[in-house]
Design a protein around this motif. Structure first.
Motif, PDB file in Angstrom:
ATOM      1  N   ILE A   1     -49.127 -91.344   0.519  1.00  0.00           N
ATOM      2  CA  ILE A   1     -49.067 -89.906   0.817  1.00  0.00           C
ATOM      3  C   ILE A   1     -48.018 -89.673   1.897  1.00  0.00           C
ATOM      4  N   ASP A   2     -47.113 -88.761   1.587  1.00  0.00           N
ATOM      5  CA  ASP A   2     -46.050 -88.427   2.539  1.00  0.00           C
ATOM      6  C   ASP A   2     -46.416 -87.125   3.233  1.00  0.00           C
ATOM      7  N   VAL A   3     -46.754 -87.238   4.502  1.00  0.00           N
ATOM      8  CA  VAL A   3     -47.157 -86.060   5.261  1.00  0.00           C
ATOM      9  C   VAL A   3     -45.945 -85.414   5.951  1.00  0.00           C
ATOM     10  N   ASP A   4     -44.818 -86.108   5.904  1.00  0.00           N
ATOM     11  CA  ASP A   4     -43.601 -85.584   6.525  1.00  0.00           C
ATOM     12  C   ASP A   4     -42.924 -84.637   5.537  1.00  0.00           C
ATOM     13  N   SER A   5     -43.391 -83.386   5.537  1.00  0.00           N
ATOM     14  CA  SER A   5     -42.890 -82.457   4.516  1.00  0.00           C
ATOM     15  C   SER A   5     -41.439 -82.048   4.761  1.00  0.00           C
ATOM     16  N   ARG A   6     -40.910 -82.291   5.949  1.00  0.00           N
ATOM     17  CA  ARG A   6     -39.506 -81.923   6.189  1.00  0.00           C
ATOM     18  C   ARG A   6     -38.549 -82.992   5.678  1.00  0.00           C
ATOM     19  N   GLN A   7     -38.746 -84.209   6.114  1.00  0.00           N
ATOM     20  CA  GLN A   7     -37.784 -85.264   5.731  1.00  0.00           C
ATOM     21  C   GLN A   7     -38.124 -85.899   4.394  1.00  0.00           C
ATOM     22  N   GLN A   8     -39.411 -86.087   4.140  1.00  0.00           N
ATOM     23  CA  GLN A   8     -39.891 -86.681   2.889  1.00  0.00           C
ATOM     24  C   GLN A   8     -39.224 -88.017   2.552  1.00  0.00           C
ATOM     25  N   THR A   9     -39.020 -88.839   3.568  1.00  0.00           N
ATOM     26  CA  THR A   9     -38.350 -90.127   3.335  1.00  0.00           C
ATOM     27  C   THR A   9     -39.160 -91.010   2.392  1.00  0.00           C
ATOM     28  N   LEU A  10     -40.473 -91.060   2.594  1.00  0.00           N
ATOM     29  CA  LEU A  10     -41.299 -91.913   1.734  1.00  0.00           C
ATOM     30  C   LEU A  10     -41.229 -91.433   0.281  1.00  0.00           C
ATOM     31  N   THR A  11     -41.215 -90.128   0.113  1.00  0.00           N
ATOM     32  CA  THR A  11     -41.117 -89.560  -1.245  1.00  0.00           C
ATOM     33  C   THR A  11     -39.789 -89.945  -1.890  1.00  0.00           C
ATOM     34  N   HIS A  12     -38.722 -89.920  -1.095  1.00  0.00           N
ATOM     35  CA  HIS A  12     -37.422 -90.324  -1.640  1.00  0.00           C
ATOM     36  C   HIS A  12     -37.426 -91.802  -2.010  1.00  0.00           C
ATOM     37  N   TYR A  13     -38.059 -92.608  -1.188  1.00  0.00           N
ATOM     38  CA  TYR A  13     -38.191 -94.042  -1.504  1.00  0.00           C
ATOM     39  C   TYR A  13     -38.857 -94.218  -2.872  1.00  0.00           C
ATOM     40  N   VAL A  14     -39.995 -93.508  -3.024  1.00  0.00           N
ATOM     41  CA  VAL A  14     -40.802 -93.640  -4.245  1.00  0.00           C
ATOM     42  C   VAL A  14     -39.995 -93.168  -5.465  1.00  0.00           C
ATOM     43  N   ARG A  15     -39.295 -92.044  -5.308  1.00  0.00           N
ATOM     44  CA  ARG A  15     -38.497 -91.508  -6.426  1.00  0.00           C
ATOM     45  C   ARG A  15     -37.363 -92.455  -6.772  1.00  0.00           C
ATOM     46  N   ASN A  16     -36.687 -92.964  -5.742  1.00  0.00           N
ATOM     47  CA  ASN A  16     -35.582 -93.890  -5.987  1.00  0.00           C
ATOM     48  C   ASN A  16     -36.087 -95.102  -6.763  1.00  0.00           C
ATOM     49  N   ARG A  17     -37.270 -95.558  -6.394  1.00  0.00           N
ATOM     50  CA  ARG A  17     -37.849 -96.735  -7.052  1.00  0.00           C
ATOM     51  C   ARG A  17     -38.115 -96.463  -8.538  1.00  0.00           C
ATOM     52  N   ARG A  18     -38.723 -95.323  -8.789  1.00  0.00           N
ATOM     53  CA  ARG A  18     -39.030 -94.977 -10.189  1.00  0.00           C
ATOM     54  C   ARG A  18     -37.749 -94.859 -11.004  1.00  0.00           C
ATOM     55  N   ASP A  19     -36.759 -94.145 -10.444  1.00  0.00           N
ATOM     56  CA  ASP A  19     -35.503 -93.928 -11.173  1.00  0.00           C
ATOM     57  C   ASP A  19     -34.795 -95.253 -11.429  1.00  0.00           C
ATOM     58  N   TRP A  20     -34.717 -96.059 -10.381  1.00  0.00           N
ATOM     59  CA  TRP A  20     -34.002 -97.342 -10.501  1.00  0.00           C
ATOM     60  C   TRP A  20     -34.705 -98.243 -11.532  1.00  0.00           C
TER      61      TRP A  20
END
Ligand SMILES: Nc1ncnc2c1ncn2[C@@H]1O[C@H](COP(=O)(O)OP(=O)(O)OP(=O)(O)O)[C@@H](O)[C@H]1O
Ligand SMILES: [Mg+2]
Length: 299
Positions: A41-60
């Protein structure tokens, strides 16, 4: 909010850039490879770094046909309404829904928090079973935990963040009688030993004693942590030469070992079900033989 299951690991520290998101992602992926069901769960709604990590992983993984494991991920969209109160309520509800959705099915819920105090940061901390605080290897960064007397070297005054954790701890105790295991982790440790490094270690030990938390062995400064982000990969994934821009080095092996030691120090609960899933994952990994095997399950 009373939880029944799912061990919650919150990664937090009010110091920006201390390595919270990197640590959260690595811990989550490590636990996946250990056979656990992991929600993030990414609680950092401004930066969303963890969400970007997760998305990058799925895409890659999709683009390269990689059979790597994924977390069940939730992110909280930045509420943009005019009313601060309404925005807080919206974020709070979304967070509560996310927890409710996974608390019975996930073995671990890894929560990444922003480097500043919000309602949600406080709520996330009070739900933690384990709180991991990465601390940059510098005396300035220790100040974010407690102010230290320049003469005696003793921690004098607790920081805003330390008080936030204290409140979360007492709140938690009054709700379900459980305590939060708080672990400080030195991050980006310089390769060469120095006087500053030894000072940081001594100071950190003193601060930990004052805060009632533990200090785990840390993670060294390594370029690989930065280079893997665009691919959403971690040091535990099967990495080939194209991904690394060269052959896997000793540094990667050491990075894996450091995380393994860190997870060991966290004393997380484990289960026989997870052990069985890990064996299935290991068997699957063997098939991706075009990659250098770098799963954390190597023993
Ligand atoms: N052990 C490490 N070695 C080298 N670089 C690292 C290490 N840990 C983190 N970094 C790098 O440091 C930067 C900050 O890391 P990260 O985004 O994880 O910190 P953060 O605490 O989540 O930051 P914020 O407070 O802004 O959310 C990133 O560029 C990351 O790649
Ligand atoms: Mg972050």
């Amino acid at each position: 909010m009373v939880r029944q299951a799912g061990h919650v690991i919150v990664v937090g520290n009010e110091k920006g850039g201390s390595g919270k998101s990197t640590t959260a992602f690595h811990l989550a992926v490590y636990l996946l490879y250990e056979g656990h069901k992991v929600a993030s769960i990414d609680v950092d709604s401004r930066q969303q770094t963890l969400t970007h990590y997760v998305r990058n992983r799925r895409d890659w993984a999709r683009q390269h046909g990689l059979g790597v494991p994924h977390t069940t991920h939730f992110h909280l969209p930045l509420a943009r309404g005019d009313s601060l109160r309404e925005n807080n309520r919206l974020e709070f509800d979304l967070f509560r829904q996310a927890i409710a959705e996974v608390e019975q099915s996930a073995d671990f819920i890894v929560v990444d928090t922003p480097g500043f105090d919000t309602n949600l940061t406080r709520l996330a901390h009070s739900l933690a079973d384990t709180l991991v605080s990465p601390v940059n290897d510098s005396l300035i960064d220790l100040n974010v935990m407690a102010q230290v007397d320049p003469v005696t070297g003793e921690p004098r005054e607790l920081s805003h963040y330390a008080r936030l954790v204290q409140r979360a701890r007492s709140e938690r105790l009054s709700i379900d009688g459980r305590t939060i295991d708080w672990v400080l982790v030195r991050n980006r440790i310089a390769m060469l030993s120095s006087r500053n490094m030894r000072q940081v270690q001594t100071m950190l030990d003193r601060i930990a004693m004052r805060l009632g938390c533990r200090v785990a062995d840390g993670i060294a400064e390594r370029v690989i942590f930065r280079s893997l982000f665009p691919m959403g990969m971690t040091v535990f994934d099967p990495l080939n030469e194209d991904m690394l821009g060269g052959v896997p080095s000793m540094s990667h092996t050491s990075a894996r070992q450091e995380y393994r030691t860190l997870v060991g120090a966290l004393n997380l609960p484990t289960s026989l079900r997870a052990q069985a899933r890990r064996e299935v994952l290991e068997a699957g990994q063997g098939k991706t033989n075009q990659f250098v095997h770098m799963a954390p399950t190597e023993r």
